[in-house]
Design a protein around this motif. Sequence first.
Motif, mmCIF file in Angstrom:
data_model
loop_
_atom_site.group_PDB
_atom_site.id
_atom_site.type_symbol
_atom_site.label_atom_id
_atom_site.label_comp_id
_atom_site.label_asym_id
_atom_site.label_seq_id
_atom_site.Cartn_x
_atom_site.Cartn_y
_atom_site.Cartn_z
ATOM 1 N N LYS A 182 0.730 -1.149 -0.038
ATOM 2 C CA LYS A 182 -0.013 -0.026 0.127
ATOM 3 C C LYS A 182 0.967 1.182 0.082
ATOM 4 C CE LYS A 182 -3.529 2.399 2.626
ATOM 5 N NZ LYS A 182 -4.536 2.251 3.710
ATOM 6 N N GLU A 183 2.033 1.330 0.629
ATOM 7 C CA GLU A 183 2.835 2.370 1.117
ATOM 8 C C GLU A 183 4.044 2.194 -0.040
ATOM 9 O OE1 GLU A 183 2.156 5.229 2.571
ATOM 10 O OE2 GLU A 183 0.228 4.159 3.152
ATOM 11 N N GLY A 184 4.281 1.146 -0.488
ATOM 12 C CA GLY A 184 5.565 1.154 -1.141
ATOM 13 C C GLY A 184 6.800 1.230 -0.720
ATOM 14 N N VAL A 185 6.647 0.517 0.470
ATOM 15 C CA VAL A 185 8.402 0.405 1.357
ATOM 16 C C VAL A 185 8.579 -1.098 1.565
ATOM 17 C CG1 VAL A 185 8.957 1.081 3.694
ATOM 18 C CG2 VAL A 185 7.494 2.685 2.451
ATOM 19 N N ALA A 186 9.927 -1.337 1.492
ATOM 20 C CA ALA A 186 10.267 -2.679 1.722
ATOM 21 C C ALA A 186 10.996 -2.524 3.082
ATOM 22 C CB ALA A 186 11.249 -2.962 0.533
ATOM 23 N N GLY A 226 0.490 1.200 8.762
ATOM 24 C CA GLY A 226 1.442 2.069 9.624
ATOM 25 C C GLY A 226 2.072 1.312 10.704
ATOM 26 N N TYR A 227 1.667 0.197 11.144
ATOM 27 C CA TYR A 227 2.189 -0.672 11.997
ATOM 28 C C TYR A 227 3.033 -1.846 11.475
ATOM 29 C CZ TYR A 227 -1.252 1.833 14.761
ATOM 30 O OH TYR A 227 -1.796 2.972 15.326
ATOM 31 N N ILE A 240 5.347 -4.437 18.437
ATOM 32 C CA ILE A 240 4.734 -3.479 17.491
ATOM 33 C C ILE A 240 5.298 -2.288 17.361
ATOM 34 C CG2 ILE A 240 2.491 -2.184 16.865
ATOM 35 C CD1 ILE A 240 1.201 -4.325 18.799
ATOM 36 N N LEU A 241 5.653 -1.883 16.117
ATOM 37 C CA LEU A 241 6.416 -0.628 15.849
ATOM 38 C C LEU A 241 5.607 0.413 14.872
ATOM 39 C CD1 LEU A 241 10.006 -1.964 14.692
ATOM 40 C CD2 LEU A 241 9.417 -1.266 16.936
ATOM 41 N N ASP A 242 5.613 1.561 15.172
ATOM 42 C CA ASP A 242 4.917 2.727 14.388
ATOM 43 C C ASP A 242 5.845 2.843 13.176
ATOM 44 O OD1 ASP A 242 3.867 4.939 13.337
ATOM 45 O OD2 ASP A 242 3.166 5.629 15.543
ATOM 46 N N VAL A 243 5.342 2.515 12.102
ATOM 47 C CA VAL A 243 6.196 2.921 11.073
ATOM 48 C C VAL A 243 5.778 4.031 10.100
ATOM 49 C CG1 VAL A 243 7.288 0.701 10.944
ATOM 50 C CG2 VAL A 243 5.561 1.090 9.778
ATOM 51 N N THR A 249 11.624 13.436 7.166
ATOM 52 C CA THR A 249 13.010 13.885 7.304
ATOM 53 C C THR A 249 13.489 14.417 8.728
ATOM 54 O OG1 THR A 249 12.724 14.548 4.942
ATOM 55 C CG2 THR A 249 14.441 15.527 6.122
ATOM 56 N N PRO A 250 14.084 13.689 9.435
ATOM 57 C CA PRO A 250 14.739 12.539 9.099
ATOM 58 C C PRO A 250 13.620 11.341 9.342
ATOM 59 C CG PRO A 250 15.213 12.746 11.456
ATOM 60 C CD PRO A 250 14.795 13.963 10.664
ATOM 61 N N PRO A 251 13.940 10.116 8.698
ATOM 62 C CA PRO A 251 12.809 8.895 8.978
ATOM 63 C C PRO A 251 12.768 8.566 10.675
ATOM 64 C CG PRO A 251 14.454 8.415 7.179
ATOM 65 C CD PRO A 251 14.965 9.732 7.812
ATOM 66 N N VAL A 252 11.635 8.189 10.840
ATOM 67 C CA VAL A 252 11.282 7.755 12.378
ATOM 68 C C VAL A 252 10.807 6.458 12.385
ATOM 69 C CG1 VAL A 252 10.300 8.424 14.333
ATOM 70 C CG2 VAL A 252 11.200 10.177 12.930
ATOM 71 N N ILE A 253 11.115 5.586 13.237
ATOM 72 C CA ILE A 253 10.210 4.424 13.659
ATOM 73 C C ILE A 253 10.229 4.521 15.052
ATOM 74 C CG2 ILE A 253 10.421 1.808 13.805
ATOM 75 C CD1 ILE A 253 11.627 1.652 11.199
ATOM 76 N N LYS A 254 8.812 4.163 15.491
ATOM 77 C CA LYS A 254 8.750 4.183 17.204
ATOM 78 C C LYS A 254 8.317 3.164 17.628
ATOM 79 C CE LYS A 254 6.888 9.233 16.885
ATOM 80 N NZ LYS A 254 5.658 10.057 17.034
ATOM 81 N N SER A 255 8.858 2.770 18.834
ATOM 82 C CA SER A 255 8.430 1.384 19.422
ATOM 83 C C SER A 255 7.310 1.547 20.317
ATOM 84 C CB SER A 255 9.593 0.949 20.334
ATOM 85 O OG SER A 255 9.413 -0.063 21.155
#
Length: 526
Positions: A182-186, A226-227, A240-243, A249-255
Amino acid sequence: MGDRFAFSRVATPQQLNWFLTWNQMGGNPSFLRFLFQTGSHMRNSFLPLSLAACLMGGSLLPAQSRNVTLLSHVNKHGRYNDCWGYVAPNGTEYALLGTTTGLSILNLKNPSKPVEVGFFRGATSTWRDIKTYKNYVYVVTEARGVGMRIFDMSKPDSPRLVNSGWGRSIYRNCHDIYIDTKEGVAYLCGTNVGMVVADVRANPVNPKYLMTWRGNYIHDLHVQDGYAHVAEIYVNRYHILDVRGVRNTPPVIKSLGSVRAPGSRYCHNAWATKDNNYAMSTNEAAGGPVGIYDIRNKLAPKLIATFRGNPKGAPSAIPHNVYSRDRVGHMSHYTEGYRTFDISTPSKPVEVGYYDTWSGSSRGYNGDWGCFPFFPSGIVILSDIQSGLYVVRPKSIATKYGKGTAGTGGRTPTMNAFGAAYLGNPSFALHVANAKPNSGGVLVVGGKAGNLNISGLTINVELFNPSPILIAAGTNSQGIAHLNAPIPSSSSLNNVVLYSQFLVLDPGGSFGMSGTRGLKLTLFAK
């Protein structure tokens, strides 16, 4: 078209009115409006399924299976690892089969006779993982220094290698990959540097590197809405991570929240249900269970149940990968083969079928490595380490057919099964979404498929021979209708095949209605 549908012709509005009034009001369309207006008390109910039954004969399955039919078996390349699937724009399905020496691509247009259309030799490795995005296939491996290979499936019977090693300067080896289509992210996990995240949307052939997540080692993951649902194998945790911020900018991933997986060690893979309310994980250890979690609170997931395939016959067997489709679990279970189980009540999983690809002892890392249960046709492919590709058809998957009819705003309603249609399932349901909100509707359930066109409205259930059952229902403010349909335990319903469709009053649709595609399901004894 004539082979697929039992009935195909164009009806007049007068004939539709005759049908919708159940031949009780002389063709008066006001009766349908009466159903919609007075049927709100039926929105969460279902007439007994036996009323709509069309009994069909069954046959005994081989001893190595239950409620799963083998369609074909292919063994051409020695030893194997994981598998995935690809669906071409014309609907043809393809098996993507990993081997220790490369990638095999097979056309499944006739699932009883798969045809290999390409084999691409690669670096030798026990591990190879495969995912897809649009018309591209992405393959990673634990072999060092080779990167990610990308294949073009625009001409699926003539696939091409278009990138022989993306990411070699970023990581040395990679265990697994998931692509949020859906988001085009690998997400490339199990690398020597952490979880590598790349954008495949802008340039699928040459993805853009976004970031590397350097938390606990992630063995496998599933990303949805988004998870990221990740399996941290060495600390035995589901996390579970919030992606949603990977393109910031900069990219963020939250635990977010995490919980210890059941079993002593090795939380191997994780997968969430489509509604994001529940998730499952496997523990890749002797006697390891599947863990089932309530994740409605993403900050505090809770383990609510466990499941084991063949626990009495093989208490030391090892599970591998588990997936969810329409509240049914599908698992590759090494020596216990492919297992499928109902999770319509997540706290009470129920096994409903299996196919065993391995004839040896029930322990160790032999047998079924992978399974792919997401083909629209309802077939499932399995990859056995020693014996290759198996194409099977489980009764636990309901399949769609025919055409839907769009309504207001171009929205075409959808309808999916909710659980496996096994006899005695108290939680089975039909789930309608993307329909016109706060609108009346009717569920049509019959014994044959149809293809009836009424001024642009497609009816996917045979209306006249036999006549179907009508159940009044309605959608809520989100355009959803959840129709509870507990299935009787009567053995007389075993192997009954039902065809259904949901129609919605919608002034933006053809003939003043919108409609789902047809849904075919089989009632069966577990």
